[in-house]
Scaffold this motif. Structure first.
Motif, PDB file in Angstrom:
ATOM      1  N   TYR A  91       0.832  -1.212   0.000  1.00  0.00           N
ATOM      2  CA  TYR A  91       0.000   0.000   0.000  1.00  0.00           C
ATOM      3  C   TYR A  91       0.863   1.257   0.000  1.00  0.00           C
ATOM      4  CZ  TYR A  91      -3.341   3.510   1.636  1.00  0.00           C
ATOM      5  OH  TYR A  91      -4.123   4.647   1.765  1.00  0.00           O
ATOM      6  N   VAL A 135      -5.780  12.739   0.512  1.00  0.00           N
ATOM      7  CA  VAL A 135      -7.232  12.653   0.673  1.00  0.00           C
ATOM      8  C   VAL A 135      -7.842  13.852  -0.042  1.00  0.00           C
ATOM      9  CG1 VAL A 135      -9.098  12.381   2.334  1.00  0.00           C
ATOM     10  CG2 VAL A 135      -6.758  11.761   2.979  1.00  0.00           C
ATOM     11  N   LYS A 139     -13.759  14.155  -0.412  1.00  0.00           N
ATOM     12  CA  LYS A 139     -13.943  13.010   0.498  1.00  0.00           C
ATOM     13  C   LYS A 139     -13.980  13.482   1.948  1.00  0.00           C
ATOM     14  CE  LYS A 139     -11.930   8.814  -0.331  1.00  0.00           C
ATOM     15  NZ  LYS A 139     -10.873   7.788  -0.326  1.00  0.00           N
ATOM     16  N   ALA A 143     -17.176  13.088   4.416  1.00  0.00           N
ATOM     17  CA  ALA A 143     -17.053  12.349   5.678  1.00  0.00           C
ATOM     18  C   ALA A 143     -17.599  13.180   6.846  1.00  0.00           C
ATOM     19  CB  ALA A 143     -15.589  11.981   5.922  1.00  0.00           C
ATOM     20  N   VAL A 146     -21.581  13.383   6.543  1.00  0.00           N
ATOM     21  CA  VAL A 146     -22.324  12.150   6.897  1.00  0.00           C
ATOM     22  C   VAL A 146     -22.130  11.787   8.367  1.00  0.00           C
ATOM     23  CG1 VAL A 146     -22.528  11.107   4.604  1.00  0.00           C
ATOM     24  CG2 VAL A 146     -20.495  10.649   5.966  1.00  0.00           C
ATOM     25  N   ALA A 150     -25.133  11.308  10.884  1.00  0.00           N
ATOM     26  CA  ALA A 150     -25.274  10.074  11.666  1.00  0.00           C
ATOM     27  C   ALA A 150     -25.507  10.405  13.143  1.00  0.00           C
ATOM     28  CB  ALA A 150     -24.021   9.206  11.509  1.00  0.00           C
ATOM     29  N   THR A 153     -29.191  11.687  13.494  1.00  0.00           N
ATOM     30  CA  THR A 153     -30.200  10.608  13.423  1.00  0.00           C
ATOM     31  C   THR A 153     -30.094   9.699  14.652  1.00  0.00           C
ATOM     32  OG1 THR A 153     -28.660   9.419  11.992  1.00  0.00           O
ATOM     33  CG2 THR A 153     -30.532  10.443  10.922  1.00  0.00           C
TER      34      THR A 153
ATOM     35  N   GLU B  41      -3.024   5.254   7.948  1.00  0.00           N
ATOM     36  CA  GLU B  41      -3.617   5.190   6.598  1.00  0.00           C
ATOM     37  C   GLU B  41      -4.810   6.153   6.595  1.00  0.00           C
ATOM     38  OE1 GLU B  41      -4.579   1.019   6.136  1.00  0.00           O
ATOM     39  OE2 GLU B  41      -2.564   0.522   5.457  1.00  0.00           O
ATOM     40  N   PHE B  42      -4.518   7.453   6.528  1.00  0.00           N
ATOM     41  CA  PHE B  42      -5.564   8.441   6.788  1.00  0.00           C
ATOM     42  C   PHE B  42      -6.636   8.476   5.706  1.00  0.00           C
ATOM     43  CE2 PHE B  42      -1.907  10.063   9.277  1.00  0.00           C
ATOM     44  CZ  PHE B  42      -2.479   9.821  10.523  1.00  0.00           C
ATOM     45  N   SER B  43      -6.217   8.231   4.463  1.00  0.00           N
ATOM     46  CA  SER B  43      -7.210   8.204   3.391  1.00  0.00           C
ATOM     47  C   SER B  43      -8.228   7.083   3.652  1.00  0.00           C
ATOM     48  CB  SER B  43      -6.504   7.969   2.057  1.00  0.00           C
ATOM     49  OG  SER B  43      -7.434   7.807   1.042  1.00  0.00           O
ATOM     50  N   VAL B  44      -7.730   5.987   4.179  1.00  0.00           N
ATOM     51  CA  VAL B  44      -8.580   4.828   4.464  1.00  0.00           C
ATOM     52  C   VAL B  44      -9.530   5.146   5.620  1.00  0.00           C
ATOM     53  CG1 VAL B  44      -8.522   2.394   5.112  1.00  0.00           C
ATOM     54  CG2 VAL B  44      -6.720   3.343   3.665  1.00  0.00           C
ATOM     55  N   TYR B  46     -10.968   7.912   6.263  1.00  0.00           N
ATOM     56  CA  TYR B  46     -12.136   8.631   5.731  1.00  0.00           C
ATOM     57  C   TYR B  46     -13.115   7.676   5.062  1.00  0.00           C
ATOM     58  CZ  TYR B  46     -10.093  13.167   6.758  1.00  0.00           C
ATOM     59  OH  TYR B  46      -9.602  14.252   7.410  1.00  0.00           O
ATOM     60  N   ASP B  47     -12.587   6.673   4.351  1.00  0.00           N
ATOM     61  CA  ASP B  47     -13.476   5.692   3.696  1.00  0.00           C
ATOM     62  C   ASP B  47     -14.361   4.996   4.727  1.00  0.00           C
ATOM     63  OD1 ASP B  47     -12.096   6.376   1.464  1.00  0.00           O
ATOM     64  OD2 ASP B  47     -10.898   4.540   1.337  1.00  0.00           O
ATOM     65  N   VAL B  49     -15.014   6.109   7.816  1.00  0.00           N
ATOM     66  CA  VAL B  49     -15.902   7.078   8.481  1.00  0.00           C
ATOM     67  C   VAL B  49     -17.180   7.220   7.648  1.00  0.00           C
ATOM     68  CG1 VAL B  49     -16.207   9.536   9.018  1.00  0.00           C
ATOM     69  CG2 VAL B  49     -14.124   8.356   9.738  1.00  0.00           C
ATOM     70  N   ILE B  50     -17.011   7.295   6.332  1.00  0.00           N
ATOM     71  CA  ILE B  50     -18.183   7.429   5.453  1.00  0.00           C
ATOM     72  C   ILE B  50     -19.051   6.163   5.529  1.00  0.00           C
ATOM     73  CG2 ILE B  50     -18.931   7.640   3.037  1.00  0.00           C
ATOM     74  CD1 ILE B  50     -16.431   9.457   2.602  1.00  0.00           C
ATOM     75  N   SER B  53     -20.777   6.005   8.935  1.00  0.00           N
ATOM     76  CA  SER B  53     -21.817   7.022   9.095  1.00  0.00           C
ATOM     77  C   SER B  53     -23.056   6.687   8.273  1.00  0.00           C
ATOM     78  CB  SER B  53     -21.279   8.392   8.671  1.00  0.00           C
ATOM     79  OG  SER B  53     -20.136   8.703   9.412  1.00  0.00           O
ATOM     80  N   VAL B  54     -22.849   6.258   7.029  1.00  0.00           N
ATOM     81  CA  VAL B  54     -23.999   5.915   6.184  1.00  0.00           C
ATOM     82  C   VAL B  54     -24.780   4.749   6.812  1.00  0.00           C
ATOM     83  CG1 VAL B  54     -24.702   5.007   3.916  1.00  0.00           C
ATOM     84  CG2 VAL B  54     -22.959   6.792   4.056  1.00  0.00           C
ATOM     85  N   LEU B  56     -25.012   4.030   9.968  1.00  0.00           N
ATOM     86  CA  LEU B  56     -25.740   4.551  11.125  1.00  0.00           C
ATOM     87  C   LEU B  56     -26.924   5.414  10.706  1.00  0.00           C
ATOM     88  CD1 LEU B  56     -23.668   3.294  12.948  1.00  0.00           C
ATOM     89  CD2 LEU B  56     -23.326   5.484  14.053  1.00  0.00           C
ATOM     90  N   ILE B  57     -26.738   6.203   9.667  1.00  0.00           N
ATOM     91  CA  ILE B  57     -27.847   7.061   9.198  1.00  0.00           C
ATOM     92  C   ILE B  57     -29.034   6.179   8.783  1.00  0.00           C
ATOM     93  CG2 ILE B  57     -28.610   8.622   7.355  1.00  0.00           C
ATOM     94  CD1 ILE B  57     -25.701   9.751   7.365  1.00  0.00           C
ATOM     95  N   LEU B  98     -14.729   3.089  -2.148  1.00  0.00           N
ATOM     96  CA  LEU B  98     -13.961   4.336  -1.967  1.00  0.00           C
ATOM     97  C   LEU B  98     -12.448   4.088  -1.999  1.00  0.00           C
ATOM     98  CD1 LEU B  98     -16.140   6.020   0.822  1.00  0.00           C
ATOM     99  CD2 LEU B  98     -15.981   6.686  -1.580  1.00  0.00           C
ATOM    100  N   LEU B 130      -3.373  -2.895  -1.978  1.00  0.00           N
ATOM    101  CA  LEU B 130      -4.542  -2.494  -1.179  1.00  0.00           C
ATOM    102  C   LEU B 130      -4.089  -2.192   0.251  1.00  0.00           C
ATOM    103  CD1 LEU B 130      -7.713  -2.284  -1.349  1.00  0.00           C
ATOM    104  CD2 LEU B 130      -7.776  -4.604  -0.457  1.00  0.00           C
ATOM    105  N   SER B 131      -4.756  -1.247   0.894  1.00  0.00           N
ATOM    106  CA  SER B 131      -4.358  -0.869   2.264  1.00  0.00           C
ATOM    107  C   SER B 131      -4.654  -2.000   3.254  1.00  0.00           C
ATOM    108  CB  SER B 131      -5.126   0.372   2.688  1.00  0.00           C
ATOM    109  OG  SER B 131      -6.477   0.020   2.907  1.00  0.00           O
TER     110      SER B 131
END
Lengths: 163, 500
Positions: A91, A135, A139, A143, A146, A150, A153, B41-44, B46-47, B49-50, B53-54, B56-57, B98, B130-131
């Motif tokens: 990675y 990043v 994105k 983040a 959402v 979350a 809700t 792996e900060f980019s990961v 965010y993936d 977190v999204i 969150s989705v 949970l929503i 993502l 892949l991470s």
């Protein structure tokens, strides 16, 4: 003297042609190795690709896995050749691109019985590098939005439960 | 005539329980998120977190809108289970998509459902880069799916309502280990987590011995344990188990795959020191006999065909692939490109092994050993009946935890499920052949998808037609749930549309 040069010239041409042919010996892909495994068994081949994973040190030598862009194959290399490898693909890194002259084994009896290459020599033809992962602001913003949604809700559902 | 009657009210109850499942999937994403944070792996991060969150929503919105104290009836329970797996795969696909390693969302969805159903067919591009976070998530979907997403939710997030039993049964768990279904679910998790610690430790130790670095050895041990014990088949490297070039490592995985293919009821007996059951149990006997015969023919075929001449090759490739196929795991010690080189007969043997599967109430797919055993006994009973005088009363027994007298209902259910599986293998094969693949390869891949195995002859790839991806998704989903919940879902939808 001229006659001597005349007779030597074709020989020189042949030597030059052969040496250039050796230098540009066509590399084989993993797919070609599988497709022609019976005819290539025990033959010396030239194989190029990115070193992936890590160098696995064993008593019989070092195992590397080399990916040609579509498939990967295991290559057994000498411990001194392992020192040439600086980056392996993961990675965080793009691995070194190496070229190996190796003997192809369709079913290697000395090891696991599977298909592999035993390298005679290894050359690093392109150095690997660290990969920076950025990043995108999109994105990041998505983040945050959402995550807030979350939380809202979640509070609403909890409120309804306690009502 | 449709017997199912569905109302809007049913949908509201189903939606409420689906909300709970969404939250469970979201919470599970915190594990790879934590690893990604730990490894910077900060980019990961965010993936996830999204994705979290989705989940949970959607989950909390469903809980908010359709709050109910009502228990699930059979139909609602089955529909909830069938839809849960699709929703879990949808949510699980978000962080994967993502990552940028999938050509489209359908591919990420395919990967997620392949993970949750413990199939192991993969559409990840450039897996070797892949991470760690995403790779852990792929394997975690197998660990959650192996035990059952709903069983996981029951174990930790549901109270003791009787409706949970319907969810448990809907998830293709025919047997209760303990009288109480919540205790059964918790026992399944206790066993799995105990083996997780021991199995990971064993693989870590073997990894160090064969020359892996401590960090790589630990990560591979954890991920491969999840894939082996849950008979999932994902691997952290694109070459699967071929990456390690080690017979001891592959044999350690054989042990874990077989452990994962055992019925949890059998685990319970072994857990309570009833070791004799291991030798008497009909599933174990059928499994061992099947492995023995299939390997015998495989070895003859591979040796005669000149594919392997050494015992090493036969064990590392032949035996390993038989176990991988029979337990429904899908690990490979040979490349997908090499399967066609083996020839049609060894492929046929692997198709049989995949189609048969492992133990009932385990993490394997396929017909399963108890059903095979029941059908074989019924067949021998019928043959005996023809040979003996008409007045003879024949009683056949099978031993599964206790002696069970073979009855018509057991035989009928076993035959129906077996018939459904065979039909699904054939339909998938014809679809693959219709889309241009050679029939024998299409049959192999279809059986692998429907029996939740994950071995591939190379058909499964990002380039395969979208229609075939959809067909394999349906096969993986239906095969994992063993048809009933999916049939009820379709019946429910048809009845709902017709307004019955």
């Amino acid at each position: 003297m001229i006659n001597y040069i005349k007779s030597f010239f074709p020989a020189l041409l042949i030597i030059l042609f052969l040496s250039s042919a050796v230098k540009a010996a066509p590399t084989v892909s993993v797919r070609e190795l599988y497709a022609n495994s019976k005819t290539l068994d025990g033959q010396e081949v030239v194989f190029e690709g990115e070193v992936i994973g890590e160098v696995i040190q064993r008593s019989e030598g070092c195992w590397i896995n080399v990916h040609d862009g579509t498939e990967a194959i295991g290559v057994l290399i000498r411990p001194q050749d392992a020192g040439l490898i600086e980056f392996t693909g993961s990675y965080t890194c793009r691995g070194d691109i190496v070229r190996v002259n190796a003997v192809f084994n369709r079913a290697c009896d000395t090891h696991t019985g599977s298909m592999d290459l035993h390298a005679k020599d290894l050359e690093r033809i392109k150095a690997g590098r660290k990969i920076e992962h950025f990043v995108s602001p999109k994105k990041k913003n998505a983040a945050v939005v959402v995550l807030l949604a979350a939380l809202i809700t979640g509070f609403l559902a909890l409120y309804r439960k306690n009502e | 005539m449709l017997l199912l009657k569905s109302r809007l009210h049913d949908l509201r109850i189903v939606a409420y329980y689906l909300g709970k499942i969404c939250i469970v999937v979201g919470i599970a994403m915190l594990i790879p998120l934590t690893l990604a944070l730990f490894l910077s792996e900060f980019s990961v991060v965010y993936d996830f977190v999204i994705g979290f969150s989705v989940s949970l929503i959607i989950g909390y919105t469903l809980l908010f809108l359709y709050r109910t104290e009502e228990d699930l009836n059979w139909m609602q329970g089955m529909v909830t289970v069938a839809v849960s797996w699709l929703i879990a795969a949808f949510l699980g696909a978000i962080p994967l998509y993502l990552s940028g390693h999938f050509a489209c969302f359908l591919d990420a969805f395919f990967e997620a459902i392949s993970g949750f159903t413990t199939t192991g067919l993969s559409l990840t591009q450039d897996l070797d880069h892949l991470s760690y976070g995403h790779n852990l998530w792929r394997h975690l979907t197998q660990f959650l799916g192996g035990q059952g997403i709903v069983v996981f939710a029951i174990s930790f997030f549901f109270s003791g309502a009787s409706g949970v039993f319907r969810l448990y049964v809907g998830e293709a768990r025919d047997e209760r280990v303990l009288p109480n279904v919540i205790n059964t679910a918790r026992f399944i998790w206790r066993v799995s987590l105990s083996f997780f610690l021991l199995g990971s430790l064993m693989l870590f130790a073997v990894g160090i011995i064969i020359g892996l670095s401590p960090g790589q050895s630990l990560f591979d041990a954890v991920t491969l344990f999840m894939a082996a014990f849950d008979t999932g088949g994902f691997a952290p490297h694109s070459q699967s188990i071929l990456y390690y070039h080690s017979l001891p490592y592959s044999m350690a995985l054989v042990f874990l795959m077989v452990l994962g293919a055992l019925n949890f009821k059998l685990h319970y007996e072994l857990w309570h020191n009833n070791r004799g059951e291991l030798f008497r149990n009909t599933e174990i006997r059928t499994f061992l006999s099947s492995v023995f015969f299939l390997f015998f023919f495989m070895a003859i075929s591979l040796t005669a065909g000149g594919v392997y001449s050494s015992a090493n090759g036969l064990m590392y490739a032949g035996f390993f692939q038989i176990i991988s196929a029979h337990t429904g795991t899908g690990f490979q010690t040979i490349s997908s490109l090499q399967f066609p080189v083996w020839g049609d007969f060894p492929l046929g043997i692997l198709i049989i092994a995949m189609g048969l599967g492992g133990g009932l109430c385990s993490t394997t797919g396929g017909v399963k050993m108890l059903r095979v055993s029941i059908i074989a006994k019924a067949l021998s009973q019928d043959i005996n009946r023809m040979l003996l005088p008409g007045s003879t009363i024949l009683v056949k027994k099978i031993h599964h935890i206790k002696d069970l007298v073979l009855n018509e209902r057991m035989i009928r259910v076993s035959l129906i499920i077996t018939f459904c599986y065979i039909l699904m293998y054939i339909v998938g094969a014809l679809a693959g052949a219709g889309l241009g693949y050679p029939l024998e390869l299409a049959f192999f891949e279809s059986t692998s998808a429907a029996a939740n195995v994950g071995l591939s002859v190379g058909i499964t790839s990002p380039e395969m037609p979208g229609l075939l991806k959809l067909i394999y998704i349906i096969q993986m989903w239906t095969g994992r749930l063993e048809f009933i919940a999916v049939f009820i879902l379709f019946g429910f939808l048809v009845a709902f549309i017709k307004g019955k």
